[in-house]
Design a protein around this motif. Structure first.
Motif, PDB file in Angstrom:
ATOM      1  N   THR A 446      18.144 -28.312  12.797  1.00 42.73           N
ATOM      2  CA  THR A 446      17.765 -29.135  11.675  1.00 42.73           C
ATOM      3  C   THR A 446      19.014 -28.740  10.579  1.00 42.73           C
ATOM      4  OG1 THR A 446      15.408 -29.101  11.967  1.00 42.73           O
ATOM      5  CG2 THR A 446      16.145 -29.697   9.740  1.00 42.73           C
ATOM      6  N   LEU A 447      19.539 -29.730   9.859  1.00 41.14           N
ATOM      7  CA  LEU A 447      20.270 -29.580   8.728  1.00 41.14           C
ATOM      8  C   LEU A 447      19.480 -29.977   7.267  1.00 41.14           C
ATOM      9  CD1 LEU A 447      23.032 -28.987   7.457  1.00 41.14           C
ATOM     10  CD2 LEU A 447      23.380 -31.384   7.812  1.00 41.14           C
ATOM     11  N   TYR A 448      19.212 -28.947   6.454  1.00 40.97           N
ATOM     12  CA  TYR A 448      18.713 -29.012   5.290  1.00 40.97           C
ATOM     13  C   TYR A 448      19.697 -29.358   4.134  1.00 40.97           C
ATOM     14  CZ  TYR A 448      14.408 -27.126   7.452  1.00 40.97           C
ATOM     15  OH  TYR A 448      13.512 -26.859   8.363  1.00 40.97           O
ATOM     16  N   ALA A 449      19.211 -30.111   3.390  1.00 37.75           N
ATOM     17  CA  ALA A 449      20.122 -30.528   2.115  1.00 37.75           C
ATOM     18  C   ALA A 449      19.140 -30.940   1.123  1.00 37.75           C
ATOM     19  CB  ALA A 449      21.285 -31.563   2.432  1.00 37.75           C
ATOM     20  N   CYS A 450      20.031 -30.797  -0.105  1.00 36.52           N
ATOM     21  CA  CYS A 450      19.065 -31.287  -1.351  1.00 36.52           C
ATOM     22  C   CYS A 450      19.859 -32.210  -2.011  1.00 36.52           C
ATOM     23  CB  CYS A 450      18.857 -30.304  -2.319  1.00 36.52           C
ATOM     24  SG  CYS A 450      17.872 -28.711  -1.419  1.00 36.52           S
ATOM     25  N   ILE A 451      19.232 -33.309  -2.722  1.00 32.73           N
ATOM     26  CA  ILE A 451      19.672 -34.295  -3.574  1.00 32.73           C
ATOM     27  C   ILE A 451      19.433 -33.464  -5.095  1.00 32.73           C
ATOM     28  CG2 ILE A 451      19.459 -36.376  -4.600  1.00 32.73           C
ATOM     29  CD1 ILE A 451      19.166 -37.715  -1.792  1.00 32.73           C
ATOM     30  N   GLN A 452      20.286 -33.008  -6.108  1.00 27.19           N
ATOM     31  CA  GLN A 452      19.876 -32.085  -6.854  1.00 27.19           C
ATOM     32  C   GLN A 452      19.085 -33.023  -8.111  1.00 27.19           C
ATOM     33  OE1 GLN A 452      22.623 -30.942 -10.463  1.00 27.19           O
ATOM     34  NE2 GLN A 452      22.649 -29.082  -9.141  1.00 27.19           N
ATOM     35  N   ASN A 453      19.164 -34.269  -8.347  1.00 23.03           N
ATOM     36  CA  ASN A 453      18.259 -34.794  -9.215  1.00 23.03           C
ATOM     37  C   ASN A 453      17.511 -36.213  -8.461  1.00 23.03           C
ATOM     38  OD1 ASN A 453      18.932 -33.431 -11.636  1.00 23.03           O
ATOM     39  ND2 ASN A 453      20.925 -34.468 -11.629  1.00 23.03           N
ATOM     40  N   PRO A 454      16.287 -36.300  -8.517  1.00 20.37           N
ATOM     41  CA  PRO A 454      15.531 -35.464  -9.631  1.00 20.37           C
ATOM     42  C   PRO A 454      15.095 -34.098  -8.963  1.00 20.37           C
ATOM     43  CG  PRO A 454      14.163 -36.917  -8.115  1.00 20.37           C
ATOM     44  CD  PRO A 454      15.548 -37.389  -7.728  1.00 20.37           C
ATOM     45  N   GLY A 455      15.368 -33.848  -7.778  1.00 24.07           N
ATOM     46  CA  GLY A 455      15.068 -32.618  -6.818  1.00 24.07           C
ATOM     47  C   GLY A 455      14.343 -32.848  -5.891  1.00 24.07           C
ATOM     48  N   ILE A 456      15.142 -33.171  -4.583  1.00 30.57           N
ATOM     49  CA  ILE A 456      14.541 -33.581  -3.155  1.00 30.57           C
ATOM     50  C   ILE A 456      15.290 -32.697  -2.221  1.00 30.57           C
ATOM     51  CG2 ILE A 456      14.069 -35.103  -1.646  1.00 30.57           C
ATOM     52  CD1 ILE A 456      14.424 -37.294  -3.975  1.00 30.57           C
ATOM     53  N   MET A 457      14.411 -31.855  -1.407  1.00 30.28           N
ATOM     54  CA  MET A 457      14.912 -31.268  -0.415  1.00 30.28           C
ATOM     55  C   MET A 457      14.504 -32.081   1.044  1.00 30.28           C
ATOM     56  SD  MET A 457      13.866 -27.564   1.434  1.00 30.28           S
ATOM     57  CE  MET A 457      14.617 -26.619  -0.120  1.00 30.28           C
ATOM     58  N   LEU A 458      15.552 -32.227   1.838  1.00 32.23           N
ATOM     59  CA  LEU A 458      15.616 -33.031   2.994  1.00 32.23           C
ATOM     60  C   LEU A 458      15.985 -32.487   4.381  1.00 32.23           C
ATOM     61  CD1 LEU A 458      17.558 -35.799   1.359  1.00 32.23           C
ATOM     62  CD2 LEU A 458      15.093 -36.281   2.015  1.00 32.23           C
ATOM     63  N   ALA A 459      15.151 -32.772   5.234  1.00 26.41           N
ATOM     64  CA  ALA A 459      15.309 -31.932   6.832  1.00 26.41           C
ATOM     65  C   ALA A 459      16.011 -33.214   7.602  1.00 26.41           C
ATOM     66  CB  ALA A 459      14.031 -31.414   7.182  1.00 26.41           C
ATOM     67  N   ILE A 460      17.226 -32.905   8.073  1.00 29.53           N
ATOM     68  CA  ILE A 460      17.827 -33.944   8.830  1.00 29.53           C
ATOM     69  C   ILE A 460      18.028 -33.435  10.220  1.00 29.53           C
ATOM     70  CG2 ILE A 460      20.135 -35.105   9.145  1.00 29.53           C
ATOM     71  CD1 ILE A 460      20.648 -34.425   6.251  1.00 29.53           C
ATOM     72  N   THR A 461      17.421 -34.272  11.174  1.00 32.90           N
ATOM     73  CA  THR A 461      17.432 -33.944  12.851  1.00 32.90           C
ATOM     74  C   THR A 461      18.136 -35.155  13.275  1.00 32.90           C
ATOM     75  OG1 THR A 461      15.122 -34.775  13.017  1.00 32.90           O
ATOM     76  CG2 THR A 461      15.536 -32.291  12.594  1.00 32.90           C
ATOM     77  N   GLY A 462      18.870 -34.821  14.698  1.00 36.16           N
ATOM     78  CA  GLY A 462      19.389 -35.861  15.338  1.00 36.16           C
ATOM     79  C   GLY A 462      20.251 -35.160  16.377  1.00 36.16           C
ATOM     80  N   PRO A 463      20.953 -35.907  17.310  1.00 36.49           N
ATOM     81  CA  PRO A 463      21.584 -35.577  18.284  1.00 36.49           C
ATOM     82  C   PRO A 463      22.852 -34.829  18.032  1.00 36.49           C
ATOM     83  CG  PRO A 463      22.005 -37.884  17.901  1.00 36.49           C
ATOM     84  CD  PRO A 463      20.929 -37.701  17.037  1.00 36.49           C
ATOM     85  N   TRP A 464      22.741 -33.592  17.399  1.00 39.33           N
ATOM     86  CA  TRP A 464      23.814 -32.570  17.118  1.00 39.33           C
ATOM     87  C   TRP A 464      24.640 -32.391  18.238  1.00 39.33           C
ATOM     88  CZ3 TRP A 464      24.170 -32.847  12.142  1.00 39.33           C
ATOM     89  CH2 TRP A 464      23.223 -32.805  11.262  1.00 39.33           C
ATOM     90  N   ARG A 465      25.920 -32.367  18.353  1.00 43.01           N
ATOM     91  CA  ARG A 465      26.655 -32.014  19.424  1.00 43.01           C
ATOM     92  C   ARG A 465      28.135 -31.120  18.673  1.00 43.01           C
ATOM     93  NH1 ARG A 465      27.614 -37.505  19.606  1.00 43.01           N
ATOM     94  NH2 ARG A 465      29.736 -37.965  18.640  1.00 43.01           N
ATOM     95  N   ARG A 466      28.726 -30.274  19.522  1.00 46.46           N
ATOM     96  CA  ARG A 466      29.845 -29.487  19.311  1.00 46.46           C
ATOM     97  C   ARG A 466      30.777 -30.672  18.985  1.00 46.46           C
ATOM     98  NH1 ARG A 466      30.538 -24.948  18.182  1.00 46.46           N
ATOM     99  NH2 ARG A 466      32.429 -23.963  18.069  1.00 46.46           N
ATOM    100  N   GLN A 467      31.455 -30.417  17.630  1.00 46.46           N
ATOM    101  CA  GLN A 467      32.701 -31.196  17.490  1.00 46.46           C
ATOM    102  C   GLN A 467      33.832 -31.023  18.144  1.00 46.46           C
ATOM    103  OE1 GLN A 467      32.225 -34.253  15.650  1.00 46.46           O
ATOM    104  NE2 GLN A 467      30.301 -33.746  16.081  1.00 46.46           N
ATOM    105  N   PRO A 468      34.947 -31.697  18.269  1.00 51.73           N
ATOM    106  CA  PRO A 468      36.375 -31.276  18.892  1.00 51.73           C
ATOM    107  C   PRO A 468      36.919 -30.645  18.040  1.00 51.73           C
ATOM    108  CG  PRO A 468      36.317 -33.623  18.025  1.00 51.73           C
ATOM    109  CD  PRO A 468      34.974 -33.169  18.186  1.00 51.73           C
ATOM    110  N   ARG A 469      37.658 -29.545  18.485  1.00 50.31           N
ATOM    111  CA  ARG A 469      38.620 -28.470  17.860  1.00 50.31           C
ATOM    112  C   ARG A 469      39.573 -29.184  17.269  1.00 50.31           C
ATOM    113  NH1 ARG A 469      37.648 -22.988  18.958  1.00 50.31           N
ATOM    114  NH2 ARG A 469      39.725 -22.582  18.525  1.00 50.31           N
ATOM    115  N   ARG A 470      40.169 -30.232  17.895  1.00 50.33           N
ATOM    116  CA  ARG A 470      41.412 -30.731  17.295  1.00 50.33           C
ATOM    117  C   ARG A 470      41.305 -32.219  17.072  1.00 50.33           C
ATOM    118  NH1 ARG A 470      42.165 -26.569  16.123  1.00 50.33           N
ATOM    119  NH2 ARG A 470      43.723 -25.014  16.892  1.00 50.33           N
TER     120      ARG A 470
END
Length: 470
Positions: A446-470
């Motif tokens: 899970t990637l957690y992130a906030c929208i500062q105003n008004p103040g919202i914490m979000l939990a983001i899920t999905g098909p994460w995968r390793r990103q290419p190095r180059r």
């Protein structure tokens, strides 16, 4: 041992064009244009960058790539604390900790400045957890259970403008005040501009909050701890003159651990500011001067004369040629044996300069700063597709950095790979408020992130995968 001009010039001559770029992210020279997930890797290896284009949110909150979903964890004025008060406003820096029985603890700053009457939902003055009863900021602890249920309580209250901070190697949170009002200013009853420690696992440890004055009194932004050497690195978000990147060296024989910082004297250790040199030994006055990706500066450290700065702010205690400054120094993250450091502006000091930005990497072993990311000027910030104003950052378990945008116009979360290619992760479809508090859960799901105003914490899920190095 310090690094002088001659030493660094000799190192640079041996290394040729400079030290090799290392770590989890590389370089970015122009305004990024996101690549779709089905675009083949340029070297034909079959690896694809990112997760595809962002799809508008029918609920008007968060645009994500196909296959990703979000849920609201806390929402100021909507969700409530265990004590019954509403979740406070202005979410900012956040850290994630593994809790008992599969739970996750999230310590979330609330960047509230000035008297409590200014805000609809200040951090509640929880008994025993208050530093200054006149101040509106602080942080909360959010407990997320496996089934998605959430509990939230106050970690510290009565602090001011709690912006970023940093996770410690021993499992606590250092919350930073980005405001240095003295007692009697703006209604405050105590001095501000300090760092405080918050333990998400032990509520009793947070009682009777004590400012860690040895870290200095100034407009703090973020802090990281070198787990090997015990040094702390801190950023200052200030101007007139620009702020500083600090190092705190602990007293000889000091061993870090839970509750150990609170036992130190106010003047413990040494607080220092950087003095940088280029490859030919010339002094560098400001990090925004760096001309190109891969720029490497040698770093010497200069003791701060008066860290509590009651009469002269710390950054004004140095004259021309004494220290190297940074224009709007922001988030930090410790990884790859060093500190990734955001400077939210680059290239120019003049009014109206585009809010482009840099990411530096400080290597404590080599005592060097290397420019890893240089965002290009965003010519059309109100249009989707390019990024500016980097702020909070985290290192991704899938490779590279995840950066929260606090620039002009459209606001994003975006990734940067080791080679500097970028891709979108999320877009704020609600308003033009910045993203903040970006951090992965301990298991990386899970990637957690906030929208500062008004103040919202979000939990983001999905098909994460390793990103290419180059």
């Amino acid at each position: 041992m310090s690094l002088n001009r001659r030493d660094f010039a000799r190192q640079s001559a041996v290394a040729g064009a400079g030290l090799a770029l290392t770590g989890a992210v590389g370089t970015l020279a122009t305004a990024p244009q996101a690549l779709a997930a089905d675009e083949p890797h340029p070297h034909g290896h079959g690896h694809r960058l990112g997760y595809g284009p962002l799809l508008p949110d029918p609920d008007g909150l968060l645009a994500l790539p196909e296959g990703f979903t979000y849920r609201v964890v806390t929402h100021s004025g909507v969700t409530r604390l265990e004590s019954g008060e509403f979740t406070p406003e202005k979410h900012d820096g956040t850290a994630a900790f593994e809790g008992p029985r599969g739970t996750t603890y999230l310590v979330n700053n609330h960047e509230l400045k000035g008297p409590r009457s200014k805000w609809a939902h200040p951090v509640p003055l929880a008994e025993g957890l208050v530093y200054d009863p006149a101040a509106s900021g602080g942080c909360t602890v959010v407990e997320v259970h496996r089934d998605g249920t959430v509990a939230e309580w106050v970690g510290i209250a009565g602090t001011s403008t709690n912006c970023a901070g940093g996770r410690t190697p021993w499992g606590t949170w250092l919350t930073c005040e980005e405001n240095s009002d003295l007692a009697g200013v703006n209604g405050m009853t105590k001095d501000h501009g300090y760092v405080f420690e918050v333990d998400p696992h032990d509520r009793r440890a947070n009682r009777d909050p004590k400012p860690l004055k040895f870290f200095g009194r100034y407009d703090h932004e973020a802090v990281v701890i070198d787990p090997r050497r015990g040094h702390a690195y801190l950023t200052e978000d200030a101007s007139g003159p620009n702020g500083l990147f600090f190092r705190w060296v602990p007293p000889t024989g000091f061993e870090h651990g839970r509750g150990k910082l609170a036992g130190l004297a106010d003047d413990a250790g040494r607080l220092q500011a950087p003095k940088c040199y280029d490859a030919v030994g010339r002094f560098v006055d400001d990090l925004s001067r760096a001309p190109r990706i891969g720029t490497v500066y040698g770093v010497d450290w200069v003791d701060v004369p008066d860290r509590d700065a009651r009469t002269i702010p710390v950054r004004r205690q140095f004259g021309p040629g004494e220290v190297t400054r940074g224009r709007k120094l922001e988030g930090m993250w410790w990884a790859d044996g060093g500190a990734y450091i955001v400077s939210s502006y680059a290239r120019d000091e003049s009014p109206g300069t585009p809010h482009d930005g840099q990411v530096w990497f400080y290597d404590p072993r080599r005592r060097t700063l290397t420019l890893k990311v240089l965002l290009g000027v965003n010519a059309a910030p109100d249009q989707d597709g390019a990024y500016d104003g980097p702020d909070n950052i985290t290192v991704s378990p899938y490779g590279g950095l995840v950066i929260a945008e606090d620039g002009e116009g459209v606001q994003h979360l975006f990734g940067a790979t080791e080679s500097g290619r970028t891709y979108p992760i999320a877009r704020n479809d609600l308003n033009d408020s910045e993203f903040a508090g970006v951090v992965f859960s301990p298991d990386g799901d899970t990637l957690y992130a906030c929208i500062q105003n008004p103040g919202i914490m979000l939990a983001i899920t999905g098909p994460w995968r390793r990103q290419p190095r180059r």
